[in-house]
Motif scaffolding. Structure first.
Motif, short mmCIF file in Angstrom:
data_model
loop_
_atom_site.label_atom_id
_atom_site.label_comp_id
_atom_site.label_asym_id
_atom_site.label_seq_id
_atom_site.Cartn_x
_atom_site.Cartn_y
_atom_site.Cartn_z
N LYS A 111 7.99 -11.12 -22.64
CA LYS A 111 7.41 -11.64 -23.88
C LYS A 111 8.51 -12.07 -24.84
O LYS A 111 8.44 -13.16 -25.41
CB LYS A 111 6.52 -10.56 -24.52
N GLU A 112 9.53 -11.25 -25.01
CA GLU A 112 10.62 -11.56 -25.93
C GLU A 112 11.37 -12.82 -25.49
O GLU A 112 11.71 -13.68 -26.31
CB GLU A 112 11.59 -10.38 -26.03
N GLU A 115 9.18 -15.94 -26.12
CA GLU A 115 9.16 -16.27 -27.55
C GLU A 115 10.46 -16.94 -27.98
O GLU A 115 10.46 -17.92 -28.73
CB GLU A 115 8.89 -15.02 -28.38
N GLU A 116 11.58 -16.42 -27.51
CA GLU A 116 12.90 -16.97 -27.85
C GLU A 116 13.04 -18.40 -27.32
O GLU A 116 13.50 -19.30 -28.03
CB GLU A 116 13.99 -16.08 -27.27
N ASP A 138 2.81 -19.92 -32.77
CA ASP A 138 2.29 -18.69 -32.20
C ASP A 138 2.50 -18.77 -30.70
O ASP A 138 2.25 -19.83 -30.10
CB ASP A 138 0.78 -18.54 -32.45
N VAL A 139 2.91 -17.67 -30.08
CA VAL A 139 3.20 -17.65 -28.65
C VAL A 139 2.44 -16.53 -27.99
O VAL A 139 2.47 -15.39 -28.46
CB VAL A 139 4.72 -17.49 -28.40
N THR A 140 1.77 -16.85 -26.88
CA THR A 140 1.09 -15.84 -26.06
C THR A 140 1.55 -16.01 -24.63
O THR A 140 1.45 -17.12 -24.08
CB THR A 140 -0.44 -16.02 -26.13
#
Length: 143
Positions: A111-112, A115-116, A138-140
């Motif tokens: 996830k990290e 997002e990066e 927004d990131v999923t």
């Protein structure tokens, strides 16, 4: 290398009673109707803001695909939507913000990390660079 793409508009009439057509070089749009009501009153048809949103979502998603590849990752699926806010300001109207919503399925990504890499794509895609407005994301990451 310089790549040039073309889009055009034709308009007849006044602001509120006039009608226009949007055309793209690719033929994706060919005289596609737009007007005051489609832009400001929610009637069916196109408007410049939705085209900017589609362009931004497409550019960002493609940039992210490249950045994922550079990190040794391949997306199974990336889906991005863009909400473009048009607001009345002192001297007329302005696009005041664009919000990107990304959902992706990327095997092997945390996830990290996702997002990066998405933030890097948001900052680096050519459409983001040309837009002088607040851009949020927004990131999923799906499992």
């Amino acid at each position: 290398m310089k790549i040039k793409r073309r889009g055009s508009a034709v308009w007849s009439g006044g602001l509120k009673d006039g009608k226009g057509g949007l055309t793209t070089e690719s033929g994706a749009l060919s005289g596609y109707p737009y007007g005051f009501a489609t832009r400001f009153e929610g009637q069916k048809g196109s408007n410049p803001e939705e085209l900017i949103g589609a362009a931004h979502a497409g550019c960002f998603t493609m940039a992210l695909s490249m950045i994922l590849g550079e990190a040794g990752l391949t997306a199974e699926k990336l889906e991005t939507s863009a909400v473009v806010a048009l607001e009345k300001v002192d001297d007329g109207f302005a696009i005041t913000s664009i919000h990107l919503s990304l959902t992706g399925k990327v095997p092997g990504a945390t996830k990290e990390q996702f997002e990066e890499l998405a933030a890097k794509a948001k900052a680096g895609c050519p459409v983001s660079k040309v837009l002088d407005t607040e851009i949020t994301l927004d990131v999923t990451l799906e499992e």
